[in-house]
Enzyme design. Structure first.
Site, PDB file in Angstrom:
ATOM      1  N   ILE A   1      10.596   4.237  27.182  1.00 54.25           N
ATOM      2  CA  ILE A   1      10.412   3.431  25.962  1.00 54.25           C
ATOM      3  C   ILE A   1      11.366   2.228  25.959  1.00 54.25           C
ATOM      4  CG2 ILE A   1       9.563   5.318  24.517  1.00 54.25           C
ATOM      5  CD1 ILE A   1      12.543   4.879  23.203  1.00 54.25           C
TER       6      ILE A   1
ATOM      7  N   SER B   1       9.398   6.760  19.310  1.00 55.04           N
ATOM      8  CA  SER B   1      10.850   6.931  19.388  1.00 55.04           C
ATOM      9  C   SER B   1      11.266   7.307  20.804  1.00 55.04           C
ATOM     10  CB  SER B   1      11.298   8.035  18.430  1.00 55.04           C
ATOM     11  OG  SER B   1      10.844   9.304  18.883  1.00 55.04           O
ATOM     12  N   LYS B   2      12.571   7.256  21.023  1.00 54.22           N
ATOM     13  CA  LYS B   2      13.135   7.657  22.311  1.00 54.22           C
ATOM     14  C   LYS B   2      12.754   9.104  22.626  1.00 54.22           C
ATOM     15  CE  LYS B   2      17.587   8.349  24.597  1.00 54.22           C
ATOM     16  NZ  LYS B   2      19.049   8.309  24.456  1.00 54.22           N
ATOM     17  N   ARG B   3      12.756   9.928  21.593  1.00 58.16           N
ATOM     18  CA  ARG B   3      12.429  11.343  21.781  1.00 58.16           C
ATOM     19  C   ARG B   3      10.993  11.528  22.268  1.00 58.16           C
ATOM     20  NH1 ARG B   3      13.847  16.021  17.308  1.00 58.16           N
ATOM     21  NH2 ARG B   3      13.428  17.805  18.645  1.00 58.16           N
TER      22      ARG B   3
END
Length: 502
Positions: free
Chosen positions: A273, A262-264
């Site tokens: 990403i 994920s982006k996180r």
């Protein structure tokens, strides 16, 4: 395999393209080129509420930067356009009505509030509400209402959706090129919405109609679409169309822990990403990755060539790629491996090419009138690139080639600078001044002979000399540094350093 391979990458323009989407595009591209086929870009923008301005241009720019451009798509019209679903919306209603006429679909007038009430009622009993065969006759739709009432509701402009009438008591045997045979009991499927009264189709109908009309032979997409496979096969069957071959790619997983990347994860781990920068999120391009490195590491996330080979250019990927070597299980993302790939491709670049890339970085650190010529920068790059993962690393590795040290590593200086060192360094400066054959090998021979003749230890000279020239105990071969800095600059640095350290 069909006579003409045609694949499509069909993203929604709802934001930046995730690196997992780039991999899906890459696998489609590789498969198409392996079989002399077409790679189509279709923009699936039927959900106008989630449309983000600039996202479509971002997708196209990302594909081009990666070196995997589409053959047909927006701006590259083939014989199957238009390639934005919003520009094809007049096509879809006729197919939705065809399904109603055949008895494969029906009008549903249930309001969101009514359906929400059914869900809550089911949840209170510990059940899940599914709109399908077991309750469709109890709900407000053209299966439970008279034909006259349905017509009245339609003519009055009452909101409706068209739902697919999922067949009851069937066992579907679905084929996937990666996962093999998949069996689905149709009784567990819900009656998905295909079309809304605002004139827009849902993903499911538009996707099937477009793939058929664009003569798509293979649908290669992420495994998040696997739950939709049964409905899509049923739709093909209902229309009497031959379905394409399906292949569902494994997820790209987090570097650590469970779940998909994920982006996180990128923000937490300090790696991109997205292929290109989007708002505050840095992209692979802007982080200094080469497109060849991105393509190489993405190809090996979920696919393996069956050998130990890790380095593939695009041509060798096309030649080696096959769907039967794509893994079923998720592929764990490894940020360190991505750096390793970039290091490899940086080493393959010519010194001239890297120098061109480095010049703008250099201009951000030193005054314009102090920037040396391209030939000098090229020579510097040749000496320091071995330790660089990114072009931007070259400044940290070789800033002393462009700026004389104004300070000296305190810990190193304390260890290297002893009584009598300044006198020895003065003699080395004189030796350098007297050297006429200005080459690294000649300088090395002269200085090492001088050290040996005086029965000095090499450590007594080499460390302090590097300190004076560089400001630290780092850098490439010492005599390559002296040769490149030149006689005047080398002597100036030695003399200035002696004063500073004394």
């Amino acid at each position: 395999m069909p006579t003409k391979v045609r694949v499509r990458f069909a993203p929604s323009p709802t934001g930046p393209l995730h690196i997992g989407g780039v991999r899906t595009a890459l696998f489609n591209y590789l498969f198409a080129k392996k079989h002399n086929g077409d790679f189509v870009l279709r923009i699936e923008d039927t959900d106008q509420n989630r449309y983000v301005k600039g996202a479509e241009d971002y997708i196209i720019e990302a594909l081009n930067w990666c070196g995997i451009p589409f053959d047909e798509g927006p701006g590259k019209e083939g014989g199957f356009g238009p390639y934005r679903q919003s520009e094809r919306k007049d096509l879809y209603k006729k197919y939705a009505l065809q399904l109603i006429d055949q008895g494969n679909a029906y009008y549903a007038f249930d309001t969101p509030d009514t359906l929400d009430g059914h869900r809550k009622h089911h949840e209170a009993k510990g059940k899940t509400f599914i709109y399908n065969w077991h309750n469709r006759l109890k709900l407000t739709n053209s299966l439970s209402l008279s034909a006259e009432e349905v017509q009245t509701r339609l003519e009055s402009g009452e909101p409706y959706v068209i739902r697919f009438k999922t067949p009851q008591d069937q066992l579907l045997e679905l084929q996937d090129s990666i996962r093999g045979t998949i069996k689905i009991d149709t009784n567990v499927l819900d009656d998905k919405i295909l079309f809304k009264s605002d004139g827009m189709p849902t993903y499911h109908l538009a996707n099937i109609v477009d793939d058929h009309l664009m003569e798509i032979s293979h649908v290669i997409r992420g495994e998040e679409w696997l739950p939709s496979l049964a409905l899509h096969q049923l739709l093909y069957d209902s229309f009497g169309w031959k379905a394409p071959e399906f292949a569902h790619l494994p997820l790209i997983m987090k570097p650590v822990g469970k779940g998909k990347l994920s982006k996180r994860d990128g923000e937490k781990g300090g790696f991109p990403i997205f292929p290109l920068t989007w708002n505050e999120s840095e992209g692979y391009r802007e982080a200094g990755y080469f497109p060849e490195a991105v393509v190489n590491f993405l190809a090996l996330l979920g696919w393996n060539p069956g050998t130990e080979q890790e380095i593939f250019d695009l041509a060798s990927l096309i030649n080696s790629f096959s769907l039967d070597r794509v893994n079923k299980s998720g592929a764990r993302f490894d940020p360190e491996k991505t750096r390793w790939y970039n290091h490899h491709y940086l080493q393959q670049k010519s010194n001239e090419s890297l120098a061109s890339d480095f010049m703008p970085i250099l201009s951000g650190h030193i005054e314009p009138d102090q920037i040396p010529d391209k030939a000098y920068v090229t020579s510097v790059v040749g000496l320091i690139k071995e330790r660089a993962d990114f072009t931007k690393d070259l400044w940290e590795l070789g800033n002393f080639f462009f700026q004389a040290p104004t300070s000296y590593n305190e810990k190193a200086a304390k260890k290297q600078w002893k009584e009598g060192t300044s006198h020895l360094m003065t003699q080395v400066a004189q030796l350098i001044s007297d050297t006429n054959d200005w080459s690294s090998s000649s300088l090395e021979s002269n200085i090492k002979t001088w050290i040996t003749d005086r029965e000095l230890s090499f450590g007594k000279i080499m460390g302090p000399l590097r300190m004076l020239l560089v400001g630290d105990l780092k850098g490439p071969h010492l005599f390559d540094i002296i040769a490149l800095l030149g006689k005047k600059e080398s002597i100036n640095r030695i003399e200035s350093g002696i004063k500073a350290l004394d």
